[in-house]
Write a protein that holds these residues in place. Structure first.
Motif, PDB file in Angstrom:
ATOM      1  N   ILE A   1       0.759  -1.123   0.166  1.00  0.00           N
ATOM      2  CA  ILE A   1       0.180  -0.116   0.030  1.00  0.00           C
ATOM      3  C   ILE A   1       0.735   1.125   0.078  1.00  0.00           C
ATOM      4  N   VAL A   2       1.845   1.268   0.859  1.00  0.00           N
ATOM      5  CA  VAL A   2       2.796   2.450   0.782  1.00  0.00           C
ATOM      6  C   VAL A   2       3.531   2.606  -0.389  1.00  0.00           C
ATOM      7  N   GLU A   3       3.876   1.598  -0.961  1.00  0.00           N
ATOM      8  CA  GLU A   3       4.805   1.673  -2.220  1.00  0.00           C
ATOM      9  C   GLU A   3       4.389   1.779  -3.637  1.00  0.00           C
ATOM     10  N   ASN A   4       2.871   1.357  -3.733  1.00  0.00           N
ATOM     11  CA  ASN A   4       2.207   1.057  -4.757  1.00  0.00           C
ATOM     12  C   ASN A   4       0.831   1.915  -4.784  1.00  0.00           C
ATOM     13  N   THR A   5       0.879   3.047  -5.028  1.00  0.00           N
ATOM     14  CA  THR A   5      -0.486   3.853  -5.307  1.00  0.00           C
ATOM     15  C   THR A   5      -0.749   4.137  -6.541  1.00  0.00           C
ATOM     16  N   GLU A   6      -0.004   3.828  -7.668  1.00  0.00           N
ATOM     17  CA  GLU A   6      -0.272   4.269  -9.027  1.00  0.00           C
ATOM     18  C   GLU A   6      -1.462   3.571  -9.320  1.00  0.00           C
ATOM     19  N   VAL A   7      -1.795   2.520  -9.330  1.00  0.00           N
ATOM     20  CA  VAL A   7      -2.940   1.940  -9.865  1.00  0.00           C
ATOM     21  C   VAL A   7      -4.473   2.503  -9.123  1.00  0.00           C
ATOM     22  N   ILE A   8      -4.324   3.004  -7.949  1.00  0.00           N
ATOM     23  CA  ILE A   8      -5.406   3.666  -7.202  1.00  0.00           C
ATOM     24  C   ILE A   8      -5.638   4.922  -7.805  1.00  0.00           C
ATOM     25  N   GLU A   9      -4.264   5.704  -8.154  1.00  0.00           N
ATOM     26  CA  GLU A   9      -4.317   6.989  -8.733  1.00  0.00           C
ATOM     27  C   GLU A   9      -5.099   6.823 -10.200  1.00  0.00           C
ATOM     28  N   ASN A  10      -4.882   5.768 -11.122  1.00  0.00           N
ATOM     29  CA  ASN A  10      -5.277   5.743 -12.221  1.00  0.00           C
ATOM     30  C   ASN A  10      -6.694   5.502 -12.533  1.00  0.00           C
ATOM     31  N   VAL A  11      -7.374   5.165 -11.242  1.00  0.00           N
ATOM     32  CA  VAL A  11      -8.818   5.080 -11.298  1.00  0.00           C
ATOM     33  C   VAL A  11      -9.516   6.573 -11.038  1.00  0.00           C
ATOM     34  N   PHE A  12      -8.773   7.241 -10.197  1.00  0.00           N
ATOM     35  CA  PHE A  12      -9.200   8.472  -9.871  1.00  0.00           C
ATOM     36  C   PHE A  12      -9.087   9.343 -11.088  1.00  0.00           C
ATOM     37  N   LEU A  13      -7.959   9.166 -11.566  1.00  0.00           N
ATOM     38  CA  LEU A  13      -7.682  10.019 -12.998  1.00  0.00           C
ATOM     39  C   LEU A  13      -8.843   9.853 -14.020  1.00  0.00           C
ATOM     40  N   LYS A  14      -9.243   8.447 -13.974  1.00  0.00           N
ATOM     41  CA  LYS A  14     -10.357   8.088 -14.829  1.00  0.00           C
ATOM     42  C   LYS A  14     -11.635   8.957 -14.614  1.00  0.00           C
ATOM     43  N   ILE A  15     -11.934   8.810 -13.339  1.00  0.00           N
ATOM     44  CA  ILE A  15     -13.127   9.715 -12.888  1.00  0.00           C
ATOM     45  C   ILE A  15     -13.177  11.010 -13.174  1.00  0.00           C
ATOM     46  N   ILE A  16     -11.995  11.779 -13.192  1.00  0.00           N
ATOM     47  CA  ILE A  16     -11.654  13.180 -13.172  1.00  0.00           C
ATOM     48  C   ILE A  16     -11.936  13.218 -14.793  1.00  0.00           C
ATOM     49  N   GLU A  17     -11.366  12.412 -15.525  1.00  0.00           N
ATOM     50  CA  GLU A  17     -11.538  12.533 -16.913  1.00  0.00           C
ATOM     51  C   GLU A  17     -13.062  12.589 -17.640  1.00  0.00           C
ATOM     52  N   LEU A  18     -13.651  11.713 -16.751  1.00  0.00           N
ATOM     53  CA  LEU A  18     -15.247  11.570 -17.038  1.00  0.00           C
ATOM     54  C   LEU A  18     -16.073  12.824 -16.603  1.00  0.00           C
ATOM     55  N   LYS A  19     -15.628  13.546 -15.597  1.00  0.00           N
ATOM     56  CA  LYS A  19     -15.818  14.746 -14.981  1.00  0.00           C
ATOM     57  C   LYS A  19     -17.457  14.662 -14.583  1.00  0.00           C
ATOM     58  N   LYS A  20     -17.398  13.632 -13.853  1.00  0.00           N
ATOM     59  CA  LYS A  20     -18.780  13.224 -12.994  1.00  0.00           C
ATOM     60  C   LYS A  20     -18.694  13.223 -11.691  1.00  0.00           C
ATOM     61  N   ILE A  21     -19.196  14.265 -11.040  1.00  0.00           N
ATOM     62  CA  ILE A  21     -19.117  14.456  -9.486  1.00  0.00           C
ATOM     63  C   ILE A  21     -19.644  13.703  -8.751  1.00  0.00           C
ATOM     64  N   HIS A  22     -20.845  13.200  -9.024  1.00  0.00           N
ATOM     65  CA  HIS A  22     -21.417  12.185  -8.253  1.00  0.00           C
ATOM     66  C   HIS A  22     -20.777  10.876  -8.321  1.00  0.00           C
ATOM     67  N   ILE A  23     -20.166  10.677  -9.172  1.00  0.00           N
ATOM     68  CA  ILE A  23     -18.882   9.416  -9.116  1.00  0.00           C
ATOM     69  C   ILE A  23     -17.888   9.605  -8.171  1.00  0.00           C
ATOM     70  N   LEU A  24     -17.361  11.047  -8.162  1.00  0.00           N
ATOM     71  CA  LEU A  24     -16.386  11.316  -7.424  1.00  0.00           C
ATOM     72  C   LEU A  24     -16.802  11.337  -5.963  1.00  0.00           C
ATOM     73  N   ASN A  25     -17.647  11.717  -5.582  1.00  0.00           N
ATOM     74  CA  ASN A  25     -18.260  11.761  -4.329  1.00  0.00           C
ATOM     75  C   ASN A  25     -18.340  10.290  -3.660  1.00  0.00           C
ATOM     76  N   LYS A  26     -18.880   9.380  -4.682  1.00  0.00           N
ATOM     77  CA  LYS A  26     -18.901   7.822  -4.190  1.00  0.00           C
ATOM     78  C   LYS A  26     -17.480   7.546  -3.887  1.00  0.00           C
ATOM     79  N   TYR A  27     -16.554   7.852  -5.001  1.00  0.00           N
ATOM     80  CA  TYR A  27     -15.447   7.207  -4.860  1.00  0.00           C
ATOM     81  C   TYR A  27     -14.691   7.663  -3.599  1.00  0.00           C
ATOM     82  N   PHE A  28     -14.863   8.929  -2.800  1.00  0.00           N
ATOM     83  CA  PHE A  28     -14.150   9.544  -1.810  1.00  0.00           C
ATOM     84  C   PHE A  28     -14.878   8.657  -0.549  1.00  0.00           C
ATOM     85  N   SER A  29     -16.382   8.310  -0.562  1.00  0.00           N
ATOM     86  CA  SER A  29     -17.090   7.613   0.520  1.00  0.00           C
ATOM     87  C   SER A  29     -16.578   6.279   0.648  1.00  0.00           C
ATOM     88  N   ASN A  30     -16.198   5.714  -0.649  1.00  0.00           N
ATOM     89  CA  ASN A  30     -15.889   4.175  -0.480  1.00  0.00           C
ATOM     90  C   ASN A  30     -14.381   4.154  -0.118  1.00  0.00           C
TER      91      ASN A  30
END
Length: 389
Positions: A252-281
């Motif tokens: 977890i400490v050494e590998n956050t790249e794949v988690i970051e990629n999911v986040f960037l995909k949500i940003i790319e889609l520009k859907k805030i409701h998905i982003l809120n679910k993302y942070f909640s989860n």
């Protein structure tokens, strides 16, 4: 056993063979070696001799010397031999493995099925006739080729991804084959109908163990999944977090790249409701990792950075306040735990003097002020520092 019985037996075998399709006929014939066909020929000669024994004795007189009083007659012997042959045939077809001389033919037959895209038939043949042998600890060159070129074939794994999961897991438990392992991981994480993605909310721990030793293919597979919008992003992120929390705190400490990629995909889609679910989860998942402060800090710091980045992209959209309230509640709850207190302080205040975090400071302070949650220590250590900038 008479001539009519022999003809009936031969007719039965011919009927069974005619009933099989051409592929199955070709496959079953590979169960028999040249020696087996020679033995069958001898059987036919012997049975014919026994059935027509009386005629032979009339022609060749010295054959009478081989008759013994009290022994079964020749027709009975023909019957016994026929019964033995029937059981031998059943054994060869159902239980015996392929003779060495035919193994190349079997491989060619399997490759033929792949070329014809008959993946389900191929899976059935391998499961029925090769599985037991492949699970043994001693595998020969034939089994290695079978694992890598046939079962490990990318198209075969992709087309059978919905039902091959436990079959492949069993094989990999006894076979350390990297080609099969890597292609299996890739097919399970990049095919929408795969067992793994269809059951993404119920991860399989055996599959997690495979991913643990295959970071490269794990990242490659998730990247393909994201590029082609194959999975629900919230479920995919939950799956990734569960994997890291299950396998190793260090990862977890050494590998956050794949988690970051999911986040960037949500940003790319520009859907805030998905982003809120993302942070909640995300915040709920970190709760399960409270016992390790290093991994907790790594994930919590990632949340802070991502939330700040979201504000920049969405220009401080009011809908993002929902995410800030989630993070604020989360921060307050974990701030009360002594072994996490320092980590929460560090994550929320380390970068507050940065110009890039202006909107983050404002939003966090505003959420805290509106929530009317008084915590003197939290106020002194975090909120005052934020409000001073």
């Amino acid at each position: 056993m008479g001539v009519s019985d022999l003809l009936s037996l031969i007719g039965l075998f011919l009927a069974i063979i005619a009933f099989l399709d051409s592929s199955e006929r070709k496959f079953i014939l590979n169960k028999f070696s040249n020696r087996d066909f020679f033995l069958v020929s001898l059987y036919l000669i012997l049975v014919n001799y026994l059935i027509f024994y009386q005629w032979w004795t009339n022609q060749i007189e010295f054959l009478n010397y081989f008759e013994f009083e009290g022994f079964p007659n020749t027709n009975t012997w023909a019957y016994f031999i026929s019964i033995i042959l029937i059981f031998w045939f059943l054994y060869k077809i159902m239980y015996a493995y392929f003779p060495n001389e035919n193994k190349d033919k079997v491989l060619q037959f399997y490759k033929y099925l792949i070329a014809k895209k008959e993946y389900q038939s191929l899976f059935s043949y391998i499961e029925k006739y090769d599985f037991k042998k492949l699970r043994s600890k001693k595998v020969d060159s034939f089994q290695v080729i079978l694992l890598e070129e046939i079962i490990g074939n990318k198209l075969f794994l992709k087309e059978t991804a919905s039902y091959n999961f436990f079959f492949i897991i069993e094989l990999l438990n006894t076979n350390d084959n990297k080609v099969l392992e890597n292609n299996f991981i890739y097919s399970q994480l990049t095919d929408q109908n795969s067992y793994t993605l269809m059951n993404i909310e119920s991860p399989n721990q055996s599959f997690f163990k495979l991913l643990f030793h295959n970071d490269e293919f794990f990242l490659k597979s998730i990247d393909h999944n994201l590029r082609h919008n194959m999975s629900d992003l919230i479920l995919l992120n939950k799956y990734i977090l569960k994997f890291y929390l299950f396998t190793s705190q260090k990862k977890i400490v050494e590998n956050t790249e794949v988690i970051e990629n999911v986040f960037l995909k949500i940003i790319e889609l520009k859907k805030i409701h998905i982003l809120n679910k993302y942070f909640s989860n995300f915040s709920k998942t970190i709760v399960f990792d409270n016992n390790n402060s290093d991994s907790f800090a790594s994930l919590f710091d990632l949340i802070v950075n991502q939330l700040n980045q979201s504000l920049i992209v969405f220009e401080n959209n009011e809908e993002l306040k929902f995410s800030f309230n989630i993070i604020l509640d989360f921060s307050l709850n974990h701030y009360e735990k002594p072994y996490l207190k320092t980590k929460v302080i560090q994550s929320l205040t380390t970068k507050i003097d940065s110009e890039n975090f202006i909107e983050f400071r404002k939003s966090l302070y505003e959420c805290w002020r509106k929530s009317k949650k008084e915590n003197e220590s939290f106020n002194n250590n975090i909120i005052e520092k934020i409000s001073n900038y």
